[in-house]
Design a protein around this motif. Structure first.
Motif, short mmCIF file in Angstrom:
data_model
loop_
_atom_site.label_atom_id
_atom_site.label_comp_id
_atom_site.label_asym_id
_atom_site.label_seq_id
_atom_site.Cartn_x
_atom_site.Cartn_y
_atom_site.Cartn_z
N UNK A 93 40.40 44.91 40.58
CA UNK A 93 39.38 43.87 40.53
C UNK A 93 39.57 43.09 39.25
N UNK A 94 39.65 41.77 39.39
CA UNK A 94 39.81 40.89 38.24
C UNK A 94 38.52 40.12 38.02
N UNK A 95 37.99 40.19 36.80
CA UNK A 95 36.75 39.52 36.45
C UNK A 95 37.06 38.29 35.63
N UNK A 96 36.48 37.16 36.01
CA UNK A 96 36.77 35.91 35.30
C UNK A 96 35.51 35.08 35.16
N UNK A 97 35.23 34.68 33.91
CA UNK A 97 34.10 33.76 33.68
C UNK A 97 34.47 32.69 32.66
N UNK A 98 35.77 32.53 32.43
CA UNK A 98 36.26 31.48 31.54
C UNK A 98 37.75 31.31 31.74
N UNK A 99 38.37 30.42 30.97
CA UNK A 99 39.73 29.97 31.24
C UNK A 99 40.77 31.08 31.21
N UNK A 100 40.73 31.94 30.21
CA UNK A 100 41.77 32.96 30.11
C UNK A 100 41.64 34.02 31.19
N UNK A 101 40.41 34.36 31.55
CA UNK A 101 40.22 35.27 32.67
C UNK A 101 40.77 34.67 33.96
N UNK A 102 40.58 33.37 34.13
CA UNK A 102 41.14 32.68 35.30
C UNK A 102 42.65 32.79 35.31
N UNK A 103 43.25 32.76 34.12
CA UNK A 103 44.70 32.88 34.02
C UNK A 103 45.20 34.22 34.50
N UNK A 104 44.46 35.29 34.18
CA UNK A 104 44.88 36.62 34.63
C UNK A 104 44.74 36.73 36.15
N UNK A 105 43.75 36.05 36.72
CA UNK A 105 43.60 36.01 38.18
C UNK A 105 44.83 35.36 38.81
N UNK A 106 45.25 34.25 38.26
CA UNK A 106 46.43 33.55 38.78
C UNK A 106 47.65 34.45 38.76
N UNK A 107 47.85 35.18 37.67
CA UNK A 107 49.01 36.08 37.59
C UNK A 107 48.97 37.15 38.68
N UNK A 108 47.81 37.75 38.87
CA UNK A 108 47.70 38.84 39.82
C UNK A 108 47.83 38.37 41.27
N UNK A 109 47.21 37.24 41.56
CA UNK A 109 47.14 36.78 42.95
C UNK A 109 48.35 35.94 43.34
N UNK A 138 38.86 51.45 41.36
CA UNK A 138 39.79 50.33 41.23
C UNK A 138 40.20 50.11 39.77
N UNK A 139 41.39 49.56 39.58
CA UNK A 139 41.75 49.05 38.27
C UNK A 139 40.89 47.83 37.98
N UNK A 140 40.60 47.58 36.70
CA UNK A 140 39.76 46.45 36.31
C UNK A 140 40.47 45.65 35.22
N UNK A 141 40.51 44.34 35.37
CA UNK A 141 41.04 43.45 34.33
C UNK A 141 39.91 42.51 33.92
N UNK A 142 39.59 42.49 32.63
CA UNK A 142 38.48 41.63 32.19
C UNK A 142 38.67 41.22 30.74
N UNK A 143 37.94 40.19 30.36
CA UNK A 143 37.93 39.70 28.98
C UNK A 143 36.65 40.16 28.31
#
Length: 388
Positions: A93-109, A138-143
């Protein structure tokens, strides 16, 4: 609001969110002991790198059984390294609420194309409902602290203590200013140029024993470039976490980081650093409380950053403008402040809502934040008058 330019300027007007202000009293003389022209693999180079790791552990209170490594490409490189070597073993699960979190989503997806990647998002200024995130299976990726939104997680209570997956935490603007909950973090990353005001290009990667176990038991389906490889023949490359870096670091930057760490010890270690950042953020909070035309971007007080403090203009004449006009208004306010030398690099991040972003990390002095406040008021009043 005053329409007269203030008489006093901050003594140090550097409020950039990265690279951030150098420590008080810093000068190039602080780097005189840097082993320039020497190999980072020489005895003196390895000793400097190991000292940087040891001081990091001491000040951040990293558990003794966690590994700390210096890696390439700043915080971004550290996060990418973790994602490319560890994700894919189980659902994430990738958590995103700002620009850099969005970047990690892009990498994963889009780049890793993970089969089971859940994306949980929230708008700028908000956090998603963390209690609903499955942190056990689940694994978690967050800022931890959103540098571009000024929104941070208030704690790590939402992360399961008996989790089976890993937590990968981008803590780049939180480390040294906020109390990281190490038992809840398996991979933690940050860069030197944030709270301690170090130089850019170098990242820090901190691994729990669980993260090491993942690295040694899991082989990703995709090829890994040399710069990402943390294992050899199924075993962790221990040297990386003793100062034997993957590529050649800047020994000048290493010396600067050591200087910042030694300064951190002098001002009270982690507690002292957090106290300084909190005091700076409190100066801004008092300013916001006293003025009804400006507010925090972070909606809830407990989620407001004490480092990357993001503000928005709430005056009805400003909010009535189009998005493009609001951006132009904020840019003009920043321009007035910068032209006067009262505050540099104050503009909101390019992907964030228009407004101000004021770095309040430990290397900034509260007196300079106080001196900045009347300049914000003056610049805002000047631009607001043009809307009448």
């Amino acid at each position: 609001m005053t329409k007269t330019a203030p008489a006093a300027l901050p003594r140090v007007a550097n409020f950039s969110s990265g690279p951030c202000a150098k420590r008080p009293g810093w000068s190039l003389k602080a780097l005189n002991d840097a082993p320039l022209g020497r190999s980072h693999r020489a005895k003196i180079g390895k000793a400097k790198l190991k000292l940087a790791i040891d001081l990091t552990r001491e000040i951040l209170k990293v558990p003794a059984n966690y590994k700390i490594g210096i890696v390439p490409a700043s915080d971004t490189g550290a996060v990418e390294m973790a994602m490319w070597t560890m994700l894919g073993a189980r659902p994430v699960t990738l958590l995103a609420w700002e620009s850099f979190g969005d970047g990690w989503v892009t990498d994963a997806v889009k780049q890793l194309k993970l089969a089971d990647a859940e994306v949980v998002t929230a708008g700028y200024g908000e956090l998603p409902n963390l209690r609903k995130v499955d942190t056990r299976k689940r694994d978690i990726v967050f800022t931890w602290n959103g540098t571009t939104s000024g929104v941070r997680v208030p704690d790590a209570e939402w992360i399961a203590a008996d989790r089976e997956g890993l937590t990968i935490c981008d803590a780049t603007s939180a480390a040294f200013a906020q109390d990281l909950d190490w038992p809840k973090l398996d991979v933690t990353t940050f860069s030197w140029q944030k709270v301690l005001g170090g130089e850019a290009a170098h990242g820090m990667l901190i691994l729990s024993p669980r993260a090491v176990a993942r690295l040694e038991s899991y082989k990703p389906a995709w090829p890994l470039p040399k710069i990402f490889r943390l294992t050899s023949n199924g075993k962790l490359i221990e040297g990386i976490f003793e100062g034997e870096t993957i590529n050649t670091p800047s020994m000048l930057c290493v010396e600067d980081y050591i200087d910042a760490l030694l300064w951190a010890k002098k001002v009270g270690g982690l507690e002292g650093l957090m106290k300084r950042a909190n005091a700076n953020a409190r100066v801004i909070a008092n300013f916001v409380k006293a003025n009804d035309w400006i507010d925090f971007l972070a909606a809830k007080p407990k989620t407001r950053s004490n480092t990357s403090v993001c503000l928005k203009f709430t005056h009805p004449k400003v909010t009535a403008l189009s998005a493009e006009q609001q951006a132009a208004f904020a840019k003009a306010v920043v321009g007035i402040i910068e032209k006067a030398g009262a505050g540099l690099d104050l503009g909101a991040y390019r992907d964030a809502p228009p407004g101000l972003r004021i770095w309040c990390g430990a290397t900034v002095l509260a007196r300079d934040v106080k001196a900045l406040r009347p300049w914000i008021e003056y610049a805002f009043a000047t631009e607001l008058a043009k809307l009448s």
